[in-house]
Design a protein around this motif. Sequence first.
Motif, PDB file in Angstrom:
ATOM      1  N   SER A 284       0.816  -1.222   0.000  1.00 20.12           N
ATOM      2  CA  SER A 284       0.000   0.000   0.000  1.00 20.12           C
ATOM      3  C   SER A 284       0.845   1.265   0.000  1.00 20.12           C
ATOM      4  O   SER A 284       0.310   2.375  -0.043  1.00 20.12           O
ATOM      5  N   VAL A 285       2.184   1.110   0.040  1.00 16.60           N
ATOM      6  CA  VAL A 285       3.070   2.278   0.098  1.00 16.60           C
ATOM      7  C   VAL A 285       3.249   2.864  -1.307  1.00 16.60           C
ATOM      8  O   VAL A 285       3.635   2.132  -2.231  1.00 16.60           O
ATOM      9  N   PRO A 286       3.001   4.164  -1.486  1.00 19.90           N
ATOM     10  CA  PRO A 286       3.196   4.765  -2.808  1.00 19.90           C
ATOM     11  C   PRO A 286       4.650   4.704  -3.252  1.00 19.90           C
ATOM     12  O   PRO A 286       5.560   4.966  -2.456  1.00 19.90           O
ATOM     13  N   VAL A 287       4.880   4.320  -4.500  1.00 19.90           N
ATOM     14  CA  VAL A 287       6.205   4.346  -5.095  1.00 19.90           C
ATOM     15  C   VAL A 287       6.246   5.528  -6.056  1.00 19.90           C
ATOM     16  O   VAL A 287       5.502   5.564  -7.044  1.00 19.90           O
ATOM     17  N   VAL A 288       7.096   6.501  -5.731  1.00 15.51           N
ATOM     18  CA  VAL A 288       7.163   7.756  -6.486  1.00 15.51           C
ATOM     19  C   VAL A 288       8.439   7.783  -7.313  1.00 15.51           C
ATOM     20  O   VAL A 288       9.532   7.574  -6.771  1.00 15.51           O
ATOM     21  N   ASN A 289       8.335   8.021  -8.602  1.00 18.83           N
ATOM     22  CA  ASN A 289       9.527   8.138  -9.451  1.00 18.83           C
ATOM     23  C   ASN A 289      10.187   9.496  -9.219  1.00 18.83           C
ATOM     24  O   ASN A 289       9.512  10.531  -9.197  1.00 18.83           O
ATOM     25  N   ALA A 290      11.508   9.478  -9.038  1.00 21.82           N
ATOM     26  CA  ALA A 290      12.250  10.715  -8.799  1.00 21.82           C
ATOM     27  C   ALA A 290      13.517  10.692  -9.641  1.00 21.82           C
ATOM     28  O   ALA A 290      14.383   9.832  -9.435  1.00 21.82           O
ATOM     29  N   ASP A 291      13.625  11.624 -10.598  1.00 20.66           N
ATOM     30  CA  ASP A 291      14.810  11.673 -11.450  1.00 20.66           C
ATOM     31  C   ASP A 291      15.762  12.769 -10.967  1.00 20.66           C
ATOM     32  O   ASP A 291      15.547  13.382  -9.916  1.00 20.66           O
ATOM     33  N   ARG A 292      16.812  13.019 -11.737  1.00 20.74           N
ATOM     34  CA  ARG A 292      17.806  14.018 -11.327  1.00 20.74           C
ATOM     35  C   ARG A 292      17.169  15.390 -11.120  1.00 20.74           C
ATOM     36  O   ARG A 292      17.523  16.110 -10.178  1.00 20.74           O
ATOM     37  N   ALA A 293      16.213  15.741 -11.960  1.00 18.65           N
ATOM     38  CA  ALA A 293      15.567  17.054 -11.844  1.00 18.65           C
ATOM     39  C   ALA A 293      14.816  17.202 -10.522  1.00 18.65           C
ATOM     40  O   ALA A 293      14.651  18.322 -10.013  1.00 18.65           O
ATOM     41  N   PHE A 294      14.376  16.090  -9.952  1.00 20.33           N
ATOM     42  CA  PHE A 294      13.642  16.120  -8.687  1.00 20.33           C
ATOM     43  C   PHE A 294      14.458  16.802  -7.595  1.00 20.33           C
ATOM     44  O   PHE A 294      13.910  17.486  -6.727  1.00 20.33           O
ATOM     45  N   PHE A 295      15.786  16.636  -7.635  1.00 20.87           N
ATOM     46  CA  PHE A 295      16.652  17.143  -6.579  1.00 20.87           C
ATOM     47  C   PHE A 295      17.095  18.586  -6.813  1.00 20.87           C
ATOM     48  O   PHE A 295      17.927  19.114  -6.066  1.00 20.87           O
ATOM     49  N   GLY A 296      16.568  19.224  -7.848  1.00 19.68           N
ATOM     50  CA  GLY A 296      16.887  20.618  -8.093  1.00 19.68           C
ATOM     51  C   GLY A 296      18.360  20.839  -8.393  1.00 19.68           C
ATOM     52  O   GLY A 296      19.001  20.032  -9.069  1.00 19.68           O
ATOM     53  N   GLY A 297      18.924  21.918  -7.856  1.00 23.69           N
ATOM     54  CA  GLY A 297      20.321  22.251  -8.144  1.00 23.69           C
ATOM     55  C   GLY A 297      21.322  21.544  -7.251  1.00 23.69           C
ATOM     56  O   GLY A 297      22.540  21.725  -7.428  1.00 23.69           O
ATOM     57  N   ALA A 298      20.863  20.721  -6.320  1.00 19.20           N
ATOM     58  CA  ALA A 298      21.786  20.099  -5.352  1.00 19.20           C
ATOM     59  C   ALA A 298      22.808  19.195  -6.031  1.00 19.20           C
ATOM     60  O   ALA A 298      23.974  19.143  -5.607  1.00 19.20           O
ATOM     61  N   VAL A 299      22.392  18.497  -7.075  1.00 12.68           N
ATOM     62  CA  VAL A 299      23.305  17.568  -7.747  1.00 12.68           C
ATOM     63  C   VAL A 299      24.452  18.333  -8.420  1.00 12.68           C
ATOM     64  O   VAL A 299      25.629  17.977  -8.272  1.00 12.68           O
ATOM     65  N   ASP A 300      24.111  19.387  -9.139  1.00 14.54           N
ATOM     66  CA  ASP A 300      25.147  20.172  -9.818  1.00 14.54           C
ATOM     67  C   ASP A 300      26.109  20.811  -8.813  1.00 14.54           C
ATOM     68  O   ASP A 300      27.330  20.846  -9.044  1.00 14.54           O
ATOM     69  N   LEU A 301      25.575  21.300  -7.705  1.00 19.01           N
ATOM     70  CA  LEU A 301      26.431  21.909  -6.686  1.00 19.01           C
ATOM     71  C   LEU A 301      27.342  20.859  -6.057  1.00 19.01           C
ATOM     72  O   LEU A 301      28.507  21.152  -5.741  1.00 19.01           O
ATOM     73  N   TRP A 302      26.834  19.658  -5.883  1.00 24.19           N
ATOM     74  CA  TRP A 302      27.664  18.578  -5.351  1.00 24.19           C
ATOM     75  C   TRP A 302      28.854  18.337  -6.269  1.00 24.19           C
ATOM     76  O   TRP A 302      29.995  18.235  -5.806  1.00 24.19           O
ATOM     77  N   TYR A 303      28.612  18.236  -7.572  1.00 24.01           N
ATOM     78  CA  TYR A 303      29.698  17.983  -8.525  1.00 24.01           C
ATOM     79  C   TYR A 303      30.717  19.121  -8.529  1.00 24.01           C
ATOM     80  O   TYR A 303      31.927  18.875  -8.579  1.00 24.01           O
ATOM     81  N   GLN A 304      30.246  20.345  -8.485  1.00 18.95           N
ATOM     82  CA  GLN A 304      31.179  21.475  -8.480  1.00 18.95           C
ATOM     83  C   GLN A 304      32.144  21.382  -7.307  1.00 18.95           C
ATOM     84  O   GLN A 304      33.347  21.643  -7.449  1.00 18.95           O
ATOM     85  N   SER A 305      31.657  20.994  -6.165  1.00 21.34           N
ATOM     86  CA  SER A 305      32.488  20.904  -4.969  1.00 21.34           C
ATOM     87  C   SER A 305      33.452  19.719  -5.026  1.00 21.34           C
ATOM     88  O   SER A 305      34.659  19.876  -4.787  1.00 21.34           O
ATOM     89  N   TRP A 306      32.945  18.530  -5.383  1.00 19.98           N
ATOM     90  CA  TRP A 306      33.761  17.332  -5.291  1.00 19.98           C
ATOM     91  C   TRP A 306      34.732  17.151  -6.451  1.00 19.98           C
ATOM     92  O   TRP A 306      35.722  16.434  -6.329  1.00 19.98           O
ATOM     93  N   ARG A 307      34.498  17.830  -7.566  1.00 12.59           N
ATOM     94  CA  ARG A 307      35.516  17.811  -8.631  1.00 12.59           C
ATOM     95  C   ARG A 307      36.792  18.483  -8.147  1.00 12.59           C
ATOM     96  O   ARG A 307      37.898  18.089  -8.552  1.00 12.59           O
ATOM     97  N   GLU A 308      36.658  19.474  -7.291  1.00 10.39           N
ATOM     98  CA  GLU A 308      37.828  20.159  -6.757  1.00 10.39           C
ATOM     99  C   GLU A 308      38.489  19.326  -5.657  1.00 10.39           C
ATOM    100  O   GLU A 308      39.715  19.246  -5.568  1.00 10.39           O
ATOM    101  N   LYS A 309      37.680  18.689  -4.830  1.00  8.21           N
ATOM    102  CA  LYS A 309      38.224  17.907  -3.717  1.00  8.21           C
ATOM    103  C   LYS A 309      38.830  16.588  -4.176  1.00  8.21           C
ATOM    104  O   LYS A 309      39.809  16.106  -3.584  1.00  8.21           O
ATOM    105  N   THR A 310      38.240  15.992  -5.200  1.00  5.51           N
ATOM    106  CA  THR A 310      38.707  14.692  -5.696  1.00  5.51           C
ATOM    107  C   THR A 310      38.794  14.746  -7.223  1.00  5.51           C
ATOM    108  O   THR A 310      37.847  14.373  -7.921  1.00  5.51           O
TER     109      THR A 310
END
Length: 323
Positions: A284-310
């Motif tokens: 009975s639990v709803p299964v919701v599809n969530a793609d990259r766009a669902f997370f807004g700008g957080a994914v792009d900001l993550w990459y900007q930071s970790w490309r420099e660190k690693t």
Amino acid sequence: MKAARILTAAAALMVGLIGAEAQAEQYRLGLITPPPHQWSKSAVTVADRIKEATNGRVEILVFPSGQLGNEAQMLQQLQTGALDFAFLTLGEFANRDADYGVFLAPYIVKDAAGARQILKGGVAQKLLGGVSKFALKGFGWGMAGMRQIVMRGPVASVADLSGKKVRTVPFAQELDFWTRLGAAPTPMPLPALYDAFANGQVDGMQIDFEGTWNSKYYEHAGAVLASNHMMFPMIAVGSGRKWQTVPKEDQAVIEKIMAEELDGIVGAYAEIDATYLDKLKTTSVPVVNADRAFFGGAVDLWYQSWREKTPLLKELEKEAAGL
């Protein structure tokens, strides 16, 4: 009478020799997953195959569910030679060398099939060989299912994750991802998770479909987000100190069977993910599809930071782009 005594002594000697030949060299393999998990099942298969291939000469005892301690404790045991083998997540490695966290890059691959290819690539092999600096022997890569999100309450948008306590593993990269979403990442040992989720100590978790079903987390869930947002590698390692004492012929058998079964784990997860997703859809639990766009700008900001660190992340991105 004398002849009888000679025969008895000879028989006793023969029994002793047979017993000596049958005496297996025992090793221990630790991991944190429960017995129904694919890692645990594959560890048992590895042990069975190695025992058969060595005619009982090598016996590997499998200890699932963190029986030998958490991963930090098992890593320490491996380094001292108190533990022989382990299937580990990358948390303890990534916290010592950030390069081991590059596989946690959000949406670096879209599914388990892509993860399998990445784990055969140059970056994966470089990191596998690099475990020698931790006094370990690397055998290869496995994985669990792609990461999904299970929450106690309903989720309509990423805003519904804000302020929520989400169980994670203590990867710096994973913690950073959830912090950028406005959530409160909450590292917690896997064996403690069911009770913590049931009683509201945590509001949700990053997990796979397999674990969600087998551990019955869905019983207390208000939503399952089918996001496939991260891969989750496992690395099979041995104690460098103990490996030096293993006879060469046994080393060859162990390496061969480990490699075959690890590839089997990775190859199985496309079907495992699909199978357990179908099972969850019967609840009975709803299964919701969530793609990259669902997370807004957080994914792009993550990459900007970790490309420099690693900087190794850039190399991994190139490999992923070529899939």
